[in-house]
Design a protein around this motif. Structure first.
Motif, short mmCIF file in Angstrom:
data_model
loop_
_atom_site.label_atom_id
_atom_site.label_comp_id
_atom_site.label_asym_id
_atom_site.label_seq_id
_atom_site.Cartn_x
_atom_site.Cartn_y
_atom_site.Cartn_z
N ASP A 1 0.81 -1.22 0.00
CA ASP A 1 0.00 0.00 0.00
C ASP A 1 0.84 1.27 0.00
O ASP A 1 0.49 2.26 -0.66
CB ASP A 1 -0.94 0.01 1.21
CG ASP A 1 -2.07 -1.00 1.09
OD1 ASP A 1 -2.29 -1.49 -0.04
OD2 ASP A 1 -2.72 -1.29 2.11
N ASP A 2 1.95 1.27 0.75
CA ASP A 2 2.72 2.51 0.90
C ASP A 2 3.79 2.71 -0.16
O ASP A 2 4.50 3.72 -0.13
CB ASP A 2 3.37 2.56 2.28
CG ASP A 2 2.38 2.91 3.37
OD1 ASP A 2 1.35 3.55 3.04
OD2 ASP A 2 2.62 2.56 4.54
N ARG A 3 3.91 1.76 -1.10
CA ARG A 3 4.92 1.94 -2.16
C ARG A 3 4.27 2.71 -3.32
O ARG A 3 4.08 2.21 -4.42
CB ARG A 3 5.45 0.57 -2.60
CG ARG A 3 6.53 0.65 -3.67
CD ARG A 3 7.83 1.28 -3.19
NE ARG A 3 8.89 0.96 -4.16
CZ ARG A 3 9.16 1.72 -5.23
NH1 ARG A 3 8.50 2.86 -5.44
NH2 ARG A 3 10.10 1.34 -6.08
N THR A 4 3.93 3.98 -3.00
CA THR A 4 3.24 4.85 -3.95
C THR A 4 3.81 6.25 -3.85
O THR A 4 4.44 6.63 -2.84
CB THR A 4 1.73 4.92 -3.65
OG1 THR A 4 1.54 5.55 -2.37
CG2 THR A 4 1.09 3.55 -3.66
N TRP A 5 3.56 7.05 -4.87
CA TRP A 5 4.00 8.43 -4.88
C TRP A 5 3.39 9.21 -3.72
O TRP A 5 4.10 9.96 -3.03
CB TRP A 5 3.67 9.07 -6.21
CG TRP A 5 3.62 10.58 -6.19
CD1 TRP A 5 2.55 11.38 -6.39
CD2 TRP A 5 4.73 11.46 -5.92
NE1 TRP A 5 2.90 12.71 -6.27
CE2 TRP A 5 4.23 12.80 -5.98
CE3 TRP A 5 6.07 11.26 -5.62
CZ2 TRP A 5 5.02 13.91 -5.77
CZ3 TRP A 5 6.88 12.39 -5.40
CH2 TRP A 5 6.36 13.68 -5.48
N GLU A 6 2.11 9.07 -3.47
CA GLU A 6 1.47 9.84 -2.40
C GLU A 6 2.07 9.51 -1.05
O GLU A 6 2.30 10.39 -0.21
CB GLU A 6 -0.05 9.60 -2.41
CG GLU A 6 -0.77 10.26 -3.57
CD GLU A 6 -0.57 11.77 -3.61
OE1 GLU A 6 -0.47 12.39 -2.52
OE2 GLU A 6 -0.49 12.33 -4.71
N SER A 7 2.33 8.23 -0.80
CA SER A 7 2.96 7.85 0.46
C SER A 7 4.39 8.39 0.53
O SER A 7 4.81 8.93 1.56
CB SER A 7 2.97 6.33 0.60
OG SER A 7 3.80 5.94 1.69
N PHE A 8 5.12 8.26 -0.56
CA PHE A 8 6.52 8.70 -0.57
C PHE A 8 6.63 10.19 -0.29
O PHE A 8 7.46 10.61 0.52
CB PHE A 8 7.15 8.36 -1.91
CG PHE A 8 8.53 8.97 -2.10
CD1 PHE A 8 9.63 8.40 -1.49
CD2 PHE A 8 8.70 10.11 -2.87
CE1 PHE A 8 10.90 8.96 -1.65
CE2 PHE A 8 9.95 10.67 -3.03
CZ PHE A 8 11.05 10.10 -2.42
N ARG A 9 5.82 10.99 -0.94
CA ARG A 9 5.95 12.44 -0.75
C ARG A 9 5.64 12.83 0.69
O ARG A 9 6.24 13.78 1.22
CB ARG A 9 5.06 13.20 -1.73
CG ARG A 9 3.57 13.03 -1.57
CD ARG A 9 2.81 13.61 -2.76
NE ARG A 9 2.95 15.04 -2.83
CZ ARG A 9 2.10 15.92 -2.26
NH1 ARG A 9 1.05 15.47 -1.58
NH2 ARG A 9 2.28 17.20 -2.37
N ALA A 10 4.75 12.09 1.35
CA ALA A 10 4.49 12.35 2.76
C ALA A 10 5.66 11.91 3.63
O ALA A 10 6.07 12.61 4.56
CB ALA A 10 3.20 11.64 3.20
N ARG A 11 6.19 10.73 3.32
CA ARG A 11 7.31 10.21 4.12
C ARG A 11 8.56 11.06 3.96
O ARG A 11 9.26 11.35 4.94
CB ARG A 11 7.59 8.75 3.73
CG ARG A 11 6.52 7.79 4.22
CD ARG A 11 6.83 6.34 3.87
NE ARG A 11 6.52 5.98 2.49
CZ ARG A 11 7.40 5.69 1.56
NH1 ARG A 11 8.70 5.68 1.85
NH2 ARG A 11 7.01 5.36 0.33
N VAL A 12 8.89 11.45 2.74
CA VAL A 12 10.10 12.24 2.53
C VAL A 12 9.95 13.63 3.16
O VAL A 12 10.93 14.21 3.65
CB VAL A 12 10.47 12.32 1.03
CG1 VAL A 12 9.65 13.35 0.28
CG2 VAL A 12 11.95 12.61 0.84
N GLY A 13 8.72 14.15 3.18
CA GLY A 13 8.50 15.44 3.84
C GLY A 13 8.83 15.40 5.32
O GLY A 13 9.27 16.39 5.89
N GLY A 14 8.64 14.23 5.93
CA GLY A 14 8.96 14.08 7.34
C GLY A 14 10.44 14.02 7.64
O GLY A 14 10.85 14.09 8.81
N LEU A 15 11.27 13.90 6.61
CA LEU A 15 12.72 13.83 6.82
C LEU A 15 13.38 15.21 6.85
O LEU A 15 14.58 15.31 7.11
CB LEU A 15 13.37 12.99 5.71
CG LEU A 15 13.03 11.50 5.72
CD1 LEU A 15 13.74 10.79 4.57
CD2 LEU A 15 13.42 10.86 7.05
#
Length: 507
Positions: free
Chosen positions: A472-486
């Motif tokens: 489920d999380d191997r998607t653009w929408e998930s990635f952009r949220a995760r990378v924003g947290g870094l």
């Protein structure tokens, strides 16, 4: 619960339990090297000085009330894998090997967050392992020279995202960057220039060994490249007997100056230079530089270029790359070449091809990539319109180029699937993924950060994580949220990343 984890781990199971509170009283136990990495990471991120190894040896066990982080190699699982478990009282990182524990520590670093109670790590269970064994970044130190401190800073940034290869592009038309005792004129006569007429430079053998050692301490292998038979104008400044005259009928001038034999070249055009193929002096030159490079390089790979050799007749090119691959194999190393070398019919068995065509192949680049696999080799994927970090991220970006299908946004850098680029190559035929950073417009570490980040994180996920859409999380929408947290983590580590408008950044 959204956790800022990049690349996405294989399995993440958040727990409803209370988080682990980080304080100076937390003891670190287990593997000394991994503990040292953890101490430095936590200090930089939080300012906390976790208990030293000596103190932790005297500490009461965690179950008796002492909060602890244990980092241990237990040999369980595939290479580079780890398991990370966090509850209110304890953090446990178990790795199949030293690299696995190192990557578990990097994941822990991404989980650390500030709360009203202080620095905390959320309760979670993670089981993780890499998709590909080769996860690389390339730094071009030929167009603009970058000193040891810059290279080591960049490899640390890459290692934190679980890259395990640093490919150094050590020679090109603009300069030669590694001193060799067998061919001293290369740095005496061919190292002082750079694109735009800037200062050049070179690494001594000790400098190179220092880079290799620092890479190893971060679980990265150095892959050095001397680019041949094209991209060799600088060689002619030092050893004119092995260099052909510039061929100006097929080259891409890129709007710059015309190259002149025996004079330094400071433009960014490509395709005009060539070694003299078949000459005894050229063969001796190639043997000398590769023999010494192999002696200096403990890793298994030597890269010999082979790209954009427009100034070399096709038959001569095939003869040269075949012979050079066999020289490298004879030195006990695995040869790597850019995909054009796949046109040669007699490469050393097992030669690795590096594909730098587009996500949708053009001009037969995929045929040449498949040729490596047909001869017992494998392929590294570096599609230029997805993972060339030197492409402009936006049309108005001050740094970078646009030849790879225009600017490369973060979304485009993320939205490709390695297994779908070259048809006919199975997953087993892919050695890994590499994100090159060519330096025509890059002069220092700030420039590197400005172009590499955050797109380097997209390349990291392509190299490490499961295929796009597999979970489920191997998607653009998930990635952009995760990378924003870094963002806070990158800031505390001094990474000068641009705040991409494609991402909502955590303040």
């Amino acid at each position: 619960m959204s956790l800022p984890l990049v690349p996405l781990p294989a399995s993440v199971t958040p727990s409803p339990g209370a988080p682990f509170l980080l304080t100076d009283d937390v003891a670190v136990t287990g593997d000394a090297d991994a503990a040292g990495v953890l101490h430095r990471l936590v200090l930089t991120r939080t300012g906390l000085h976790l208990a030293t190894d000596a103190a932790s040896e005297r500490a009461e066990p965690a179950h008796a009330g002492r909060a602890a982080i244990d980092v241990t190699v237990d040999g369980d699982g595939p290479p580079e894998s780890y398991r990370l478990a966090v509850d209110e009282h304890r953090v446990s990182i178990r790795g199949a090997d030293a690299a696995g524990v190192f990557y578990g520590v990097q994941t822990l670093g991404q989980l650390i967050a500030r709360s009203p109670d202080g620095w905390v790590v959320p309760a979670v269970d993670i089981a993780d392992q890499p998709r590909y064994e080769y996860r690389g970044v390339m730094l071009d130190v030929a167009r603009h020279f970058h000193d040891v401190a810059t290279v080591t800073a960049y490899l640390e940034r890459a290692a934190s995202l679980k890259f395990n290869v640093l490919h150094l592009h050590l020679s090109d038309d603009q300069g030669w960057r590694l001193a060799l005792s067998r061919r001293p004129e290369l740095t005496a006569r061919a190292s002082s220039s750079a694109v735009g007429g800037g200062d050049g430079g070179f690494y001594t053998a000790d400098d190179y060994r220092a880079i290799v050692a620092h890479a190893a301490a971060n679980h990265m292998t150095v892959v050095p490249e001397f680019d041949m038979p094209g991209h060799t104008h600088a060689v002619g400044l030092a050893y004119p007997e092995v260099a052909a005259a510039p061929a100006l009928d097929r080259w891409d001038a890129a709007g710059g100056p015309t190259p002149v034999a025996g004079e330094t070249y400071t433009g960014i055009g490509v395709g005009f230079s060539s070694l003299r193929i078949g000459a005894a002096a050229t063969d001796a030159f190639v043997d000398d530089i590769l023999t010494e490079l192999a002696e200096l390089t403990p890793g298994p790979y030597l890269h010999f270029g082979g790209d954009e050799a427009h100034g070399t007749p096709a038959a001569d090119f095939a003869e040269f790359v075949a012979r050079t691959s066999r020289v490298i194999a004879g030195l006990g190393k695995t040869p790597i070449a850019w995909h054009e070398a796949g046109a040669a019919g007699d490469l050393a068995p097992g030669t690795i091809g590096q594909y730098w065509g587009f996500v949708t192949p053009t001009d037969g680049a995929d045929d040449r990539a498949r040729a490596f696999v047909a001869r017992g080799g494998r392929v590294i994927l570096s599609p230029a319109d997805a993972v060339y970090l030197d492409m402009k991220p936006t049309a108005d970006a001050p740094l970078g180029l646009t030849w790879a299908n225009g600017p490369t946004s973060l979304e485009r850098a993320y939205s490709w699937e390695p297994g779908e680029v070259v048809s006919g190559i199975s997953e087993d035929g892919i050695l890994g993924v590499e994100a090159p950073l060519w330096t025509e417009t890059v002069r220092d570490l700030d420039d590197i950060d400005a172009l590499a980040f955050p797109r380097i994180a997209a390349a990291a996920e392509a190299a490490w994580s499961v295929p796009a859409g597999a979970v489920d999380d191997r998607t653009w929408e998930s990635f952009r949220a995760r990378v924003g947290g870094l963002g806070p983590l990158w800031t505390t580590f001094g990474i000068r990343f641009p705040a991409s408008p494609e991402v909502t950044w955590t303040p």
